[in-house]
Design an enzyme around this catalytic site. Structure first.
Site, PDB file in Angstrom:
ATOM      1  N   GLN A 162      -4.454  -1.264   9.553  1.00 30.59           N
ATOM      2  CA  GLN A 162      -4.640  -2.908   9.392  1.00 30.59           C
ATOM      3  C   GLN A 162      -5.188  -3.496  10.194  1.00 30.59           C
ATOM      4  O   GLN A 162      -5.170  -4.100  10.848  1.00 30.59           O
ATOM      5  CB  GLN A 162      -3.137  -3.151   8.462  1.00 30.59           C
ATOM      6  N   LYS A 220       0.970  -0.899   0.100  1.00 34.17           N
ATOM      7  CA  LYS A 220       0.069  -0.041   0.229  1.00 34.17           C
ATOM      8  C   LYS A 220       0.869   0.936  -0.216  1.00 34.17           C
ATOM      9  O   LYS A 220       0.749   2.435  -0.838  1.00 34.17           O
ATOM     10  CB  LYS A 220      -0.922  -0.115   1.007  1.00 34.17           C
ATOM     11  N   ASP A 255     -10.299   3.553   4.297  1.00 29.07           N
ATOM     12  CA  ASP A 255     -11.385   2.278   4.389  1.00 29.07           C
ATOM     13  C   ASP A 255     -12.617   1.322   3.453  1.00 29.07           C
ATOM     14  O   ASP A 255     -13.480   0.991   3.387  1.00 29.07           O
ATOM     15  CB  ASP A 255     -10.902   0.976   5.260  1.00 29.07           C
TER      16      ASP A 255
END
Ligand code: GUN
Length: 295
Positions: free
Chosen positions: A98, A54, A121
């Site tokens: 994460q 990422k 997200d």
């Protein structure tokens, strides 16, 4: 007849080119540089590799990116403190924590602490609620990537029978919801199967589009799908290692046999995976535009 391969690698390359141009234009015309922070707690190797991919992608597109790695023993309070700091940091438009988090940390508390305007997200209940209502919001990256894969490979979804396997908050529930909405890559009739579904094969065999997101390697076999089905395989299952120590991946669908029956299919790796990262970048650019009052 062998299926056409839907290449997430190729489609995400095209989207990244578009984003790179958009990021350059944002800097040139408006002096805006989108910023992303990724926060990883612990040392899970799969999570480490996702997070570093990422950051690498962000960097390649001209997005400012910060990577924070914390020890597994980090307390929930420390993590909440860090999120608060980034919520207030004007250089940062997107905050990604994460998952999964270590067991002693309450995942919901952490996700709810992220400013919904920085929730790239799309996991915060404000964004989940807006998504459900069809309002503008950050769409969760993997479902968002699936919509783009379908649209950019010319798959008609309107009026089609879509069968989703798996009811996770990250993939199954949101993609089922998005595909029934009145929107591009929507207007489908959706069935969501899970571990308590009475006869999953009955549903998979009548699917025009099958989306598998269960995390069981090679679960779906050729005799469970109909001729001409479009298959989107979200599974990223580590089934072994090469001699050099590289992970060998398998999807939730038995690719070799199912591709002989399907009309289109995503491979693993190189299907949905690259799209998830690319859509995170798209959301980060959207967050920066919104923060700058550009939309
Ligand atoms: N873990 C697995 N998929 C994801 C994702 O899309 N976002 C985050 N934050 N963690 C994940």
């Amino acid at each position: 007849m062998s299926a056409e391969i839907i290449s997430g690698t190729e489609i995400s390359k095209a989207i990244k080119e578009e984003l790179k141009a958009e990021v350059a234009e944002l800097a040139e015309k408006h002096g805006v540089v989108p910023g992303l922070v990724t926060i990883l707690v612990g040392d899970d190797p799969a999570s480490q590799s996702y997070v570093s991919a990422k950051n690498k992608t962000a960097h390649a597109l001209g997005i400012h990116s910060e990577q924070v790695t914390l020890p597994a023993e980090t307390s929930e309070e420390e993590l909440l403190g860090l999120i608060d700091k980034y919520n207030k940091d004007d250089k940062i438009n997107g905050i990604l924590v994460q998952l999964p988090l270590p067991k002693h940390i309450n995942e919901a508390r952490v996700l709810y602490a992220i400013d919904p305007d920085k929730d790239v997200d799309g996991f915060h209940p404000v964004n989940v609620g807006k998504m459900m209502l069809g309002e503008k919001c950050f769409l969760p990256c993997t479902p968002h990537g699936i919509l783009e894969l379908l649209a950019r490979s010319g798959v008609e979804t309107s009026g089609k029978e879509v069968v989703v396997l798996g009811r996770s908050n990250i993939v199954g529930k949101p993609i089922a919801n998005l595909m029934l909405q009145k929107r591009e890559s929507g207007n489908a009739t959706v069935t969501l199967c899970h571990t308590r579904t009475k006869d999953t094969d009955f549903h998979t065999r009548r699917a025009d589009i099958l989306i598998a997101a269960v995390g069981v390697p090679n679960l779906v076999k050729a005799d469970q799908v109909k001729e001409g089905v479009v298959v989107i395989d979200v599974g990223v299952n580590r089934v072994g290692k090469t001699e050099s120590g590289k992970a060998i991946l398998a999807g939730d669908v038995e690719f070799e046999s199912v591709k002989e029956k399907a009309s289109k299919i995503t491979p693993v790796p190189g299907g949905v995976g690259p799209m998830t990262i690319t859509m995170l970048m798209k959301n980060t650019v959207q967050a920066a535009r919104q923060a700058a009052g550009l939309e």
